[in-house]
Design a protein around this motif. Structure first.
Motif, PDB file in Angstrom:
ATOM      1  N   SER A 116      31.087  11.913 -42.535  1.00 17.69           N
ATOM      2  CA  SER A 116      30.752  12.057 -43.952  1.00 17.69           C
ATOM      3  C   SER A 116      31.246  13.403 -44.437  1.00 17.69           C
ATOM      4  O   SER A 116      31.039  14.423 -43.780  1.00 17.69           O
ATOM      5  CB  SER A 116      29.237  11.951 -44.145  1.00 17.69           C
ATOM      6  OG  SER A 116      28.887  12.336 -45.459  1.00 17.69           O
ATOM      7  N   ASP A 119      27.853  15.255 -45.780  1.00 17.43           N
ATOM      8  CA  ASP A 119      26.739  15.541 -44.874  1.00 17.43           C
ATOM      9  C   ASP A 119      27.310  15.649 -43.471  1.00 17.43           C
ATOM     10  O   ASP A 119      27.723  14.654 -42.868  1.00 17.43           O
ATOM     11  CB  ASP A 119      25.701  14.416 -44.952  1.00 17.43           C
ATOM     12  CG  ASP A 119      24.486  14.654 -44.074  1.00 17.43           C
ATOM     13  OD1 ASP A 119      24.541  15.550 -43.208  1.00 17.43           O
ATOM     14  OD2 ASP A 119      23.491  13.928 -44.231  1.00 17.43           O
ATOM     15  N   ASP A 121      26.127  15.892 -40.618  1.00 20.50           N
ATOM     16  CA  ASP A 121      25.456  15.174 -39.543  1.00 20.50           C
ATOM     17  C   ASP A 121      25.553  13.661 -39.671  1.00 20.50           C
ATOM     18  O   ASP A 121      25.082  12.928 -38.791  1.00 20.50           O
ATOM     19  CB  ASP A 121      23.972  15.570 -39.492  1.00 20.50           C
ATOM     20  CG  ASP A 121      23.781  17.034 -39.155  1.00 20.50           C
ATOM     21  OD1 ASP A 121      24.538  17.543 -38.294  1.00 20.50           O
ATOM     22  OD2 ASP A 121      22.891  17.670 -39.746  1.00 20.50           O
ATOM     23  N   ALA A 122      26.137  13.172 -40.755  1.00 23.54           N
ATOM     24  CA  ALA A 122      26.166  11.731 -41.009  1.00 23.54           C
ATOM     25  C   ALA A 122      27.559  11.147 -40.773  1.00 23.54           C
ATOM     26  O   ALA A 122      28.559  11.857 -40.696  1.00 23.54           O
ATOM     27  CB  ALA A 122      25.712  11.439 -42.433  1.00 23.54           C
ATOM     28  N   ARG A 227      26.156   5.581 -45.766  1.00 20.02           N
ATOM     29  CA  ARG A 227      26.018   6.858 -45.067  1.00 20.02           C
ATOM     30  C   ARG A 227      25.002   6.674 -43.940  1.00 20.02           C
ATOM     31  O   ARG A 227      23.820   6.474 -44.181  1.00 20.02           O
ATOM     32  CB  ARG A 227      25.574   7.956 -46.037  1.00 20.02           C
ATOM     33  CG  ARG A 227      25.536   9.334 -45.406  1.00 20.02           C
ATOM     34  CD  ARG A 227      25.375  10.420 -46.451  1.00 20.02           C
ATOM     35  NE  ARG A 227      26.571  10.524 -47.289  1.00 20.02           N
ATOM     36  CZ  ARG A 227      26.692  11.406 -48.281  1.00 20.02           C
ATOM     37  NH1 ARG A 227      25.701  12.234 -48.561  1.00 20.02           N
ATOM     38  NH2 ARG A 227      27.795  11.447 -48.996  1.00 20.02           N
ATOM     39  N   SER A 229      22.873   8.019 -41.090  1.00 15.13           N
ATOM     40  CA  SER A 229      22.259   9.276 -40.643  1.00 15.13           C
ATOM     41  C   SER A 229      21.855   9.167 -39.176  1.00 15.13           C
ATOM     42  O   SER A 229      21.793   8.066 -38.610  1.00 15.13           O
ATOM     43  CB  SER A 229      21.038   9.596 -41.510  1.00 15.13           C
ATOM     44  OG  SER A 229      20.106   8.535 -41.448  1.00 15.13           O
ATOM     45  N   HIS A 232      19.493   6.420 -37.878  1.00 18.10           N
ATOM     46  CA  HIS A 232      19.853   5.015 -38.074  1.00 18.10           C
ATOM     47  C   HIS A 232      20.097   4.354 -36.716  1.00 18.10           C
ATOM     48  O   HIS A 232      20.623   4.974 -35.788  1.00 18.10           O
ATOM     49  CB  HIS A 232      21.107   4.912 -38.944  1.00 18.10           C
ATOM     50  CG  HIS A 232      21.382   3.535 -39.452  1.00 18.10           C
ATOM     51  ND1 HIS A 232      21.930   2.539 -38.669  1.00 18.10           N
ATOM     52  CD2 HIS A 232      21.183   2.974 -40.685  1.00 18.10           C
ATOM     53  CE1 HIS A 232      22.074   1.442 -39.382  1.00 18.10           C
ATOM     54  NE2 HIS A 232      21.621   1.668 -40.609  1.00 18.10           N
ATOM     55  N   TYR A 235      23.672   4.643 -35.410  1.00 20.66           N
ATOM     56  CA  TYR A 235      24.303   5.961 -35.389  1.00 20.66           C
ATOM     57  C   TYR A 235      24.998   6.255 -34.064  1.00 20.66           C
ATOM     58  O   TYR A 235      26.151   6.692 -34.041  1.00 20.66           O
ATOM     59  CB  TYR A 235      23.276   7.048 -35.690  1.00 20.66           C
ATOM     60  CG  TYR A 235      23.886   8.440 -35.745  1.00 20.66           C
ATOM     61  CD1 TYR A 235      24.562   8.881 -36.884  1.00 20.66           C
ATOM     62  CD2 TYR A 235      23.804   9.304 -34.660  1.00 20.66           C
ATOM     63  CE1 TYR A 235      25.139  10.131 -36.938  1.00 20.66           C
ATOM     64  CE2 TYR A 235      24.376  10.572 -34.704  1.00 20.66           C
ATOM     65  CZ  TYR A 235      25.038  10.980 -35.844  1.00 20.66           C
ATOM     66  OH  TYR A 235      25.611  12.223 -35.892  1.00 20.66           O
TER      67      TYR A 235
END
Length: 256
Positions: A116, A119, A121-122, A227, A229, A232, A235
């Motif tokens: 992302s 973000d 971290d995403a 997105r 995160s 999720h 992830y």
């Protein structure tokens, strides 16, 4: 009068509707207007506009004309242009001179993964379809289900024999976005680098490069998009695919 009404109600083809939708999204982003404002200017319901832009309903000629009048631009370039000759299943030399039969294994629906830009971290995930388009005698790719719908793109796919890589290219009025990925692995996934522009504050744009992965949607139990995160459920799976780009040397990022 009835004949005119029938012509106005004529639906555009799926390909024409996609092209019209992409142009409208670009105009909305460029002018920084809302979809609601455009719908009001074109005297359309927001629901009608949203469904057409989302591909859930084809554009009609009457709707397209209203949107052209509201935006002051032509949305029907490909509709009035003569169609290329049909029957040639070999891509042009600029895309690698490949035949349709030679690239059928690339066609399919993928979940596209990249970091992302907003973000750190995403992971940003969206849908990409790669198909053969007879009108242009080549593979094309179409993005969808992006949370930033204004930036959904359709572009060409180059498959040159020399490098062994696949290039997904967008050229809009001279502005390029290039994605370079490997040939599909045994699982059908492709890994590489995206080179594009990151939108910043106001009209600021910054060149950016990042790892990218195209994972066949069929091998993901729950192909979530948007997105993603760290909390999720998908992830870790998505992060592992992205990390393969560098860990398995599909691409390199050199230090300055």
């Amino acid at each position: 009068m009835q004949m005119q009404d029938k012509l106005s109600d004529r639906q555009l083809s799926d390909e024409q509707s996609r092209e019209v939708a992409e142009t409208i999204r670009e105009e909305i982003a460029r002018r920084r207007i809302s979809r609601q404002a455009l719908a009001e200017q074109a005297k359309l319901s927001l629901s009608t506009l949203e469904k057409a832009l989302g591909g859930r309903r084809p554009f009609t000629l009457a709707t397209t004309v209203r949107l052209e009048q509201a935006l002051g631009v032509s949305l029907r370039k490909s509709i009035v242009a003569p169609a290329p000759a049909v029957g040639n299943d070999v891509a042009p030399d600029s895309l690698g001179s490949y035949s349709h039969r030679a690239v059928t294994w690339i066609e399919g629906v993928y979940i596209t993964l990249r970091p992302s830009f907003g973000d750190k971290d995403a992971i940003f995930a969206y849908r990409t379809e790669i198909v053969w388009e007879p009108r242009v005698s080549s593979l094309v790719f179409r993005e969808g289900e992006r949370t930033d719908t204004a930036y959904e793109h359709t572009g060409e796919v180059a498959v040159p024999h020399q490098s062994g890589f696949i290039y997904l290219v967008i050229n809009k009025h001279g502005q390029h976005r290039v994605i370079t990925v490997s040939r599909p692995t045994v699982s059908g996934a492709m890994y590489g680098i995206i080179s594009t522009l990151r939108a910043g504050a106001g009209s600021q744009l910054t060149p950016v490069a990042a790892p990218i992965a195209y994972v066949p949607a069929r091998i993901i139990a729950d192909p979530a998009v948007g997105r993603i995160s760290p909390d999720h459920a998908n992830y870790k799976l998505y992060r592992d695919h992205l990390r393969r780009t560098v860990d398995d040397s599909f691409a390199l990022f050199l230090p300055a």
